[in-house]
Scaffold this motif. Structure first.
Motif, PDB file in Angstrom:
ATOM      1  N   ALA A  12       7.539 -11.411   0.027  1.00  0.00           N
ATOM      2  CA  ALA A  12       6.734 -12.637   0.003  1.00  0.00           C
ATOM      3  C   ALA A  12       6.647 -13.283   1.382  1.00  0.00           C
ATOM      4  N   GLY A  13       7.507 -12.855   2.307  1.00  0.00           N
ATOM      5  CA  GLY A  13       7.401 -13.326   3.682  1.00  0.00           C
ATOM      6  C   GLY A  13       8.443 -14.332   4.118  1.00  0.00           C
ATOM      7  N   GLN A  14       9.415 -14.659   3.238  1.00  0.00           N
ATOM      8  CA  GLN A  14      10.352 -15.695   3.654  1.00  0.00           C
ATOM      9  C   GLN A  14      11.792 -15.386   3.263  1.00  0.00           C
ATOM     10  N   PRO A  15      12.350 -14.320   3.816  1.00  0.00           N
ATOM     11  CA  PRO A  15      13.782 -14.123   3.599  1.00  0.00           C
ATOM     12  C   PRO A  15      14.544 -15.305   4.206  1.00  0.00           C
ATOM     13  N   ARG A  16      15.588 -15.756   3.524  1.00  0.00           N
ATOM     14  CA  ARG A  16      16.331 -16.922   4.019  1.00  0.00           C
ATOM     15  C   ARG A  16      16.957 -16.592   5.372  1.00  0.00           C
ATOM     16  N   VAL A  73      -1.116 -18.581   2.178  1.00  0.00           N
ATOM     17  CA  VAL A  73      -1.896 -18.528   0.941  1.00  0.00           C
ATOM     18  C   VAL A  73      -2.362 -17.119   0.578  1.00  0.00           C
ATOM     19  N   GLY A  74      -2.644 -16.290   1.589  1.00  0.00           N
ATOM     20  CA  GLY A  74      -3.211 -14.981   1.282  1.00  0.00           C
ATOM     21  C   GLY A  74      -2.246 -14.024   0.610  1.00  0.00           C
ATOM     22  N   ASN A  75      -0.960 -14.195   0.882  1.00  0.00           N
ATOM     23  CA  ASN A  75       0.034 -13.256   0.357  1.00  0.00           C
ATOM     24  C   ASN A  75       0.489 -13.721  -1.028  1.00  0.00           C
ATOM     25  N   ILE A  76      -0.460 -13.747  -1.949  1.00  0.00           N
ATOM     26  CA  ILE A  76      -0.183 -14.411  -3.230  1.00  0.00           C
ATOM     27  C   ILE A  76       0.332 -13.446  -4.284  1.00  0.00           C
ATOM     28  N   MET A  77       0.106 -12.162  -4.096  1.00  0.00           N
ATOM     29  CA  MET A  77       0.545 -11.203  -5.120  1.00  0.00           C
ATOM     30  C   MET A  77       2.055 -11.261  -5.361  1.00  0.00           C
ATOM     31  N   PRO A  78       2.887 -11.285  -4.310  1.00  0.00           N
ATOM     32  CA  PRO A  78       4.333 -11.389  -4.579  1.00  0.00           C
ATOM     33  C   PRO A  78       4.712 -12.698  -5.268  1.00  0.00           C
ATOM     34  N   ARG A  79       3.924 -13.735  -5.073  1.00  0.00           N
ATOM     35  CA  ARG A  79       4.204 -15.025  -5.735  1.00  0.00           C
ATOM     36  C   ARG A  79       3.907 -14.895  -7.224  1.00  0.00           C
ATOM     37  N   TRP A  80       2.739 -14.359  -7.540  1.00  0.00           N
ATOM     38  CA  TRP A  80       2.398 -14.154  -8.957  1.00  0.00           C
ATOM     39  C   TRP A  80       3.438 -13.255  -9.626  1.00  0.00           C
ATOM     40  N   ASN A  81       3.796 -12.198  -8.905  1.00  0.00           N
ATOM     41  CA  ASN A  81       4.637 -11.201  -9.553  1.00  0.00           C
ATOM     42  C   ASN A  81       6.079 -11.670  -9.728  1.00  0.00           C
ATOM     43  N   GLY A 112       2.277 -12.835   6.138  1.00  0.00           N
ATOM     44  CA  GLY A 112       1.507 -14.058   6.292  1.00  0.00           C
ATOM     45  C   GLY A 112       0.313 -13.740   7.174  1.00  0.00           C
ATOM     46  N   LEU A 113      -0.764 -14.492   7.024  1.00  0.00           N
ATOM     47  CA  LEU A 113      -1.968 -14.145   7.764  1.00  0.00           C
ATOM     48  C   LEU A 113      -1.856 -14.575   9.225  1.00  0.00           C
ATOM     49  N   ALA A 114      -2.021 -13.605  10.121  1.00  0.00           N
ATOM     50  CA  ALA A 114      -1.995 -13.906  11.550  1.00  0.00           C
ATOM     51  C   ALA A 114      -3.137 -14.861  11.880  1.00  0.00           C
ATOM     52  N   ARG A 115      -2.862 -15.759  12.811  1.00  0.00           N
ATOM     53  CA  ARG A 115      -3.872 -16.727  13.227  1.00  0.00           C
ATOM     54  C   ARG A 115      -5.171 -16.040  13.646  1.00  0.00           C
ATOM     55  N   LEU A 146      -7.061 -10.798   3.538  1.00  0.00           N
ATOM     56  CA  LEU A 146      -5.722 -11.062   3.001  1.00  0.00           C
ATOM     57  C   LEU A 146      -4.648 -10.474   3.898  1.00  0.00           C
ATOM     58  N   PRO A 147      -3.468 -11.066   3.886  1.00  0.00           N
ATOM     59  CA  PRO A 147      -2.301 -10.353   4.403  1.00  0.00           C
ATOM     60  C   PRO A 147      -1.703  -9.509   3.276  1.00  0.00           C
ATOM     61  N   ILE A 148      -1.572  -8.230   3.498  1.00  0.00           N
ATOM     62  CA  ILE A 148      -0.961  -7.345   2.497  1.00  0.00           C
ATOM     63  C   ILE A 148       0.024  -6.455   3.231  1.00  0.00           C
ATOM     64  N   VAL A 149       1.282  -6.645   2.959  1.00  0.00           N
ATOM     65  CA  VAL A 149       2.277  -5.948   3.763  1.00  0.00           C
ATOM     66  C   VAL A 149       2.369  -4.485   3.354  1.00  0.00           C
ATOM     67  N   ASN A 150       2.096  -4.198   2.087  1.00  0.00           N
ATOM     68  CA  ASN A 150       2.154  -2.817   1.612  1.00  0.00           C
ATOM     69  C   ASN A 150       0.916  -2.544   0.778  1.00  0.00           C
TER      70      ASN A 150
END
Lengths: 519, 433
Positions: free
Chosen positions: A407-411, A428-436, B187-190, B199-203
Motif C-alpha cells: 500500500a506504500g506505507q510500511p511503518r 489516491v491512485g494506489n487504491i487496490m491494496p486499500r480495498w483489498n 504512490g503516484l510520482a509528481r 495509476l500507480p501500480i507497484v505490481n
C-alpha cells in the motif's frame, strides 16, 4: 458564548477535498465532496445521534451540525473513529474531549500495557543498544513496528499516537538497514515518544543528539576540514526553518562545521555503544557565522557549544516558528490552512517557547476545524482504522507489514528524510491494496495471517438491511455515511440481511467506500 | 474469458453495463489473437485506429537522491576531475589500471559498471546529455525534485507534473485505452500527477479485487457504483482501477519471455522494467510510464569501480540494456523512449567521508528507437575552480527541459509545449529524430 463576529460569519470557505488542482483539471460538474455534504447526510440519517445528550455544546458555526463537528474531532484526534470514542466525545464536549487527549498520561491504558508486557513478543523494546547487538537486527526492527501496530490499534491514548506519527515523519529515519534497525527503535523510544506532546525545543535537542539521526544523515562521520553537509542541510530544511526559510548554502556549510564531532559510540564501545558522543578530536574549532550570528572560535573541548548555539539560533528563528506551525496545521487541519491560522500557531510557539500542546490548542479550535478540508487517510491510518472498528485479534504482524509495503506505507520505512507525503494526489491512485485490506480483513476465511476478526454478536438483534447498514455506519463513520453508499450496501445484503458472510462483506465494502477513505 | 459475466448486467446497473461493454471488446479480439501470438500476448485486440507508430511511449526513470553524473559518465579529459576526486575518480581509458573508463568520444567515458550500455550507445540508440539539469540553484532534494517534476523552477503553485499535463493535453493514443499512464510505485510520482487514466501500480501482475471469488463480481458492482457517486480525484482513481483490472488480466506478466535473451536481473527495478516491456508489447494504450530508482544520495563511501555507486549503476545499466535488447530483438518492437534523470548532480569535490554532497549539474540518459544515439551531448563548462557553479559544482549548461521538450514535441505528439513547460522556451538539441 462564542464571539459572534467569528461564529456568525455567513459563508466560510467550503472545505476542500484536496489541494486545489488547476482549474482545467477540475471535474467540471461535480461539487466538491466536502465534509459538509457528509454532515448533511449524517444529520438526515443518524437518528441515534440526535438523541444523545451533549454535555457541553461545542462552539460551532451555525451551519455545522454539532454532532458532525464532534465526529470530525474524533476522526482528527484518533487513528480512526470508533463508537466508544464518539460516545466519549459526546459526554465530554469538544474542548473537554480535546483536553482529555492532550493530557494523555492521565488516560489509563492497561489493556495495551498488558499486551506490551509480553516479554517474548516485545523482548527488545527496553533494551540498550549493546543488548540489541545480541539480537538479530531484523527482529529489533520488527518488534518496534509491531509495537506501533498494537499501540495504534489498541491504545486509549489515541491522539498521542497520532502525534508520534507526525513527529516520526518530521524527524524521519528509515528503519531499513543493519544499524538503523536498532538505532531507530531507540530514537522512537527515547526521542519521539517522550517528546511528541512535550516541547519542540526539547524534541529538537533530543533529535540532534540521537545516534539514529546522526547516523542516518551521516553526521557521525562529519569531520573538520571536509565536513559532511547532509544533517546540517536537513536540520535547516526539514527540522526547523523550511526550504524557503532564508538560509544560504554558506549557512549549510557553516552549520555542518558547527556539528563536526557530533557522533555516537560505535558498536565495540561496550555499555556506551549506541549513545551520543561528542568527539572533540574531529571538531572544527574555527569561528563560524550562521545566519549572521558569529559563533566564536572555541577550544575543541568546548566546541560542542557550537552545535548547541546553532540549535538555539534555529529555535528562536521566526522561520522555524512558521515552518513547524505550518506542518502541524497541515497535519491537524490540512494543507489549505490559512496563513492567519498558521501565524497564530506560530505566535503561540514563540510565546510558549515551543509548547506543543499549546500550539495544538490554538490550531484545533472548533472554528478552525469546522473550516478545515477533508484529509485523505494514508495507508497506515486506513489499515489501523479498519482494525479498530471490528473486534480484532493480532497474533502476528508479518502479513500486515507486507500489505503496508504494497500500500506504500510500511511503518518507519520512508527512505528519505522528508517523511511520508500527506496529500491525496500521492496516495489516491494506489487504491487496490486499500480495498483489498478491508475485503481480506472481513473475509470469513481470514486470509491475513496473524490477524483475525470476530463479528459474533456484532449485528445481534439486527434483522433488516437498514439496521445492519446502520450499525456499520455508526461503527465506521459515526453515522455520517452518505445515503448513496448506504443504499448500495443495503441492496447488497438482500435478500438475506442476516447472512454472516454478507454482513462481513458489507463491512469490507464499507471499508472500501469513498467516504471511509477520508477523515 | 476472465471478464465479468453478463447476468449482473441484467440487474440494470448502468456502470456495470459499461464494464461489460469493455469485457465484450476484450472478448471479441480473443479469436484473432489466439492464432498467431505467443501465449503471453494479451488476448485483446483494440480498435483499428491504434496509432502506436505515430508516437513513442515514454518511460521516465527518476534516480531519487541525486545521482553522481561525474561517475556515471566520466569527463576523463578534464584534468580538474582527478584533482577534485582523489579517491572516487574513475581512471582514464589510457591508464594502466584494470578497472577504468571506456572511451565514448575522446572526452567522456563510461565507468565499468555502466558498460552493459555500451552496445546501445554504439548502436546509436543511447545518447547521454552532460552538464545538464535544472537551473534552479536549490540543493534540497525535495524542492529540486518537485520543481523538476512539475516542469518549472521555484513555482510552489504548480502542482501537476510535466508528463501529467502532456497526457492531459493530447487525445489518447488509443481511444479504447483505460490506462494511459502508470507509475511502477506505491504512490503516484509528481511527474504524472494530472494525467487522466493514470495509476500507480507497484505490481502489474495479479491486479484484482481480493475476497471470495463467488461474490467478487457483485462486490465489484457495489464499489463501482460507490465510486461513480463520489468526486475526483477519488472517483477517477476508483473507476480507472476497476477498468484496469480487465486490461492487466489479459497480459501474462509472470510468463512473459523477453526477446533476444534479455536478462533483467532480479532487482525491483529490473522486475518493473520487464513488466513494462510486456505492457508495451501488449499495446493496450499505455503512453507514459514513471519508475523511481532509489538510493543515489551517496554522502558516504560512494566508491568508484566497486561499492555503493558501482552497484547502483550496474543495476540500471543491466536493466536498461535488457530493455534495449528486449525491445529491439523481437518481432514486436513498440516505439518508445526512455529518459533517465535525477534532481541534481553531486558536489564536484569529494567530501571527507569518501562520498559527495549535494551538487548541481548532472547527466541524463536517453534511450530509444528514434534517439540520435552514440553521442554525448554537452557544452562542457569545465571543472576548474573558476568554472564551477557557485565555486562548488558542475554547472548546468543544458536545461533538462530542452531534452524533455524535444521528446514531447518530436516523439510524443505534444501540440503545445507551453502547457508542459510554462514560461520556458526550449532549445532542441537533436536528441531524437
Amino acid at each position: 458564548m462564542p464571539d459572534a463576529t467569528v461564529m456568525g460569519r455567513a459563508a466560510p470557505a467550503l472545505p476542500n477535498p484536496t489541494e486545489a488542482p488547476p482549474a482545467e483539471h477540475r471535474a467540471p460538474a461535480d461539487p466538491p465532496m466536502a465534509r459538509r455534504a457528509l454532515f448533511r447526510f449524517g444529520a438526515l440519517a443518524a437518528a441515534w445521534s440526535s438523541a444523545k445528550a451533549m454535555a457541553t455544546p461545542p462552539q460551532v458555526p451555525a451551519d455545522v451540525e454539532p454532532n458532525s463537528l464532534l465526529v470530525r474531532l474524533v476522526s482528527r484526534l484518533t487513528m480512526g473513529l470508533t463508537t466508544e470514542e464518539l460516545a466519549l466525545a459526546n459526554s465530554l464536549g469538544y474542548q473537554g474531549y480535546l483536553e482529555y487527549h492532550l493530557n494523555h498520561t492521565a488516560i489509563a491504558d492497561t489493556a495495551l500495557d498488558t499486551m506490551l508486557a509480553d516479554q517474548v513478543r516485545f523482548s527488545t523494546l527496553p533494551m540498550t543498544y549493546e543488548q540489541m547487538l545480541q539480537v538479530a537486527a531484523g527482529q529489533v526492527a520488527n518488534e518496534c513496528i509491531e509495537a506501533a501496530v498494537f499501540r495504534n490499534v489498541f491504545s486509549k491514548r489515541q491522539f498521542f499516537e497520532r502525534m508520534v506519527e507526525f513527529w516520526s515523519d518530521h524527524f524521519n529515519i528509515d528503519i531499513a538497514g543493519e544499524r538503523t534497525s536498532r538505532l531507530k527503535p531507540i530514537d522512537d523510544r527515547d526521542v519521539i515518544r517522550p517528546g511528541a506532546l512535550g516541547n519542540f525545543r526539547t524534541l529538537l535537542d533530543a533529535s540532534a543528539h540521537s545516534p539514529a539521526m546522526l547516523y542516518y544523515l551521516n553526521n557521525d562521520i562529519s569531520v573538520a576540514g571536509n565536513p559532511n553537509e547532509n544533517y546540517a542541510r536537513e536540520l535547516l530544511e526539514l527540522h526547523t526553518m523550511g526550504a524557503d526559510g532564508g538560509y544560504s548554502q554558506q549557512d549549510v556549510a557553516e552549520v555542518a562545521r558547527c556539528f563536526t564531532g557530533w557522533t555516537f559510540w560505535r558498536d565495540a564501545s561496550g555499555a556506551t555503544a549506541g549513545t551520543f558522543r561528542y568527539n572533540q578530536v574531529v571538531h572544527d574549532t574555527g569561528q563560524k557565522v550562521v545566519l549572521g550570528h558569529v559563533i566564536p572560535a572555541r577550544s575543541a573541548a568546548a566546541g560542542i557549544q557550537d552545535g548547541l548555539d546553532v540549535l538555539n539560533i534555529l529555535l528562536d528563528h521566526p522561520s522555524t516558528a512558521n515552518y513547524v506551525s505550518k506542518k502541524l496545521c497541515s497535519w491537524l487541519l490540512g494543507r489549505s490552512t490559512p496563513q492567519a491560522t498558521i501565524s497564530a500557531v506560530a505566535g503561540v510557539y514563540a510565546a510558549s517557547a515551543g509548547d506543543i500542546k499549546a500550539m495544538i490548542r490554538e490550531a484545533l479550535s472548533a472554528n478552525n476545524l469546522a473550516a478545515a478540508e477533508m484529509k485523505f487517510k494514508r495507508p497506515w491510518h486506513l489499515f489501523i482504522h479498519c482494525m479498530r472498528v471490528v473486534p480484532t485479534t493480532i497474533t502476528n504482524t508479518s502479513q500486515l507489514r507486507s500489505r503496508l509495503i504494497t500500500a506504500g506505507q510500511p511503518r518507519f520505512g520512508w527512505p528519505t528524510p522528508d517523511g511520508y507525503p500527506d496529500h491525496v494526489d500521492y496516495w489516491v491512485g494506489n487504491i487496490m491494496p486499500r480495498w483489498n485490506f478491508g475485503a481480506d480483513l472481513m473475509n470469513s476465511n481470514q486470509p491475513i495471517g496473524g490477524i483475525s476478526v470476530n463479528t459474533t454478536g456484532y449485528f445481534a438483534g439486527l434483522t433488516t438491511a437498514p439496521q445492519v447498514v446502520g450499525r456499520v455506519n455508526d461503527a465506521l463513520e459515526g453515522g455520517e455515511m452518505p445515503q448513496g453508499e448506504r443504499t448500495l450496501l443495503e441492496n447488497y445484503l438482500q435478500p438475506t440481511p442476516t447472512s454472516v458472510t454478507q454482513q462481513r462483506e458489507v463491512l469490507g465494502l464499507a471499508m472500501s467506500s469513498p467516504s471511509f477513505q477520508w477523515y | 474469458m476472465t471478464g465479468p459475466s453478463h447476468p449482473e448486467a441484467a440487474r440494470g446497473c448502468p456502470e456495470y453495463a459499461e464494464l461489460s461493454r469493455r469485457g465484450f471488446l476484450a472478448a471479441s479480439g480473443l479469436a484473432a489473437a489466439a492464432v498467431a501470438a505467443p501465449a503471453w500476448l494479451p488476448r485483446v485486440a483494440f480498435a483499428k485506429d491504434y496509432r502506436s507508430s505515430m508516437r513513442d511511449v515514454i518511460i521516465s526513470i527518476y534516480l531519487r537522491g541525486a545521482s553522481d553524473g561525474l561517475t556515471m559518465c566520466v569527463p576523463y579529459a578534464d584534468n580538474a576531475y582527478y584533482t577534485l576526486r582523489p579517491t572516487l575518480a574513475i581512471a582514464r581509458p589510457d591508464s594502466a589500471a584494470t578497472d577504468k573508463a571506456t572511451d565514448l568520444d575522446g572526452f567522456f567515458g563510461l565507468p565499468p559498471a555502466m558498460l552493459p550500455l555500451l552496445p546501445a550507445y554504439q548502436a546509436q540508440r543511447l545518447a547521454i546529455v552532460h552538464a545538464c539539469g535544472s537551473t534552479d540553484p536549490s540543493r534540497s532534494h525535495f524542492d529540486a525534485q518537485r520543481f523538476m517534476e512539475v516542469g518549472k523552477p521555484d513555482d510552489p503553485t504548480l502542482l501537476t507534473g510535466w508528463l501529467g499535463r502532456h497526457i492531459a493535453n493530447i487525445p489518447p493514443m488509443n481511444p479504447s485505452a483505460v490506462l494511459r499512464g502508470v507509475g511502477l510505485s506505491t504512490g503516484l510520482a509528481r511527474t504524472l500527477v494530472g494525467a487522466p487514466d493514470t495509476l500507480p501500480i507497484v505490481n502489474l501482475s495479479g491486479f484484482n479485487l481480493a475476497g471470495a471469488q463467488t461474490s467478487r463480481t457483485a462486490r465489484r458492482m457495489v464499489i463501482d457504483s460507490m465510486y461513480n457517486g463520489t468526486v475526483d480525484p477519488l472517483k477517477a482513481a476508483g473507476l480507472t482501477t476497476l477498468q484496469t483490472i480487465d486490461t492487466l488480466a489479459n497480459i501474462s506478466f509472470t510468463t512473459y519471455q523477453p526477446a533476444g535473451g534479455a536478462n533483467y536481473g532480479t532487482s525491483s527495478y529490473g522486475t518493473s522494467m520487464k513488466s513494462v516491456a510486456a505492457l508495451l508489447k501488449a499495446q493496450v494504450g499505455v503512453e507514459a510510464v514513471a519508475i523511481d530508482v532509489n538510493g543515489w544520495d551517496t554522502h558516504t563511501n560512494q566508491g568508484n569501480v566497486s561499492g555503493t555507486m558501482a552497484a547502483l549503476m550496474a543495476n540500471i545499466a543491466q536493466v536498461l540494456a535488457a530493455f534495449d535488447t528486449d525491445m529491439t530483438a523481437g518481432a514486436t518492437q513498440p516505439s518508445y523512449v526512455v529518459v533517465v534523470m535525477s534532481e541534481f548532480g553531486r558536489r564536484a569535490q569529494e567530501n571527507g567521508s569518501a562520498g559527495t554532497d549535494h551538487g548541481h549539474g548532472n547527466c541524463m540518459l536517453v534511450l530509444g528507437s528514434a534517439v540520435q544515439g552514440g553521442q554525448v551531448v554537452s557544452q562542457w563548462p569545465g571543472l576548474a575552480p573558476g568554472q564551477l557553479f557557485e565555486g562548488l559544482d558542475l554547472d548546468v549548461t543544458i536545461d533538462y527541459r530542452d531534452i524533455l521538450a524535444e521528446i514531447c514535441a518530436q516523439r510524443l505528439g505534444a501540440p503545445d509545449l507551453s502547457v508542459i513547460f510554462p514560461a520556458f522556451t526550449p532549445t532542441f538539441r537533436n536528441i531524437v529524430a
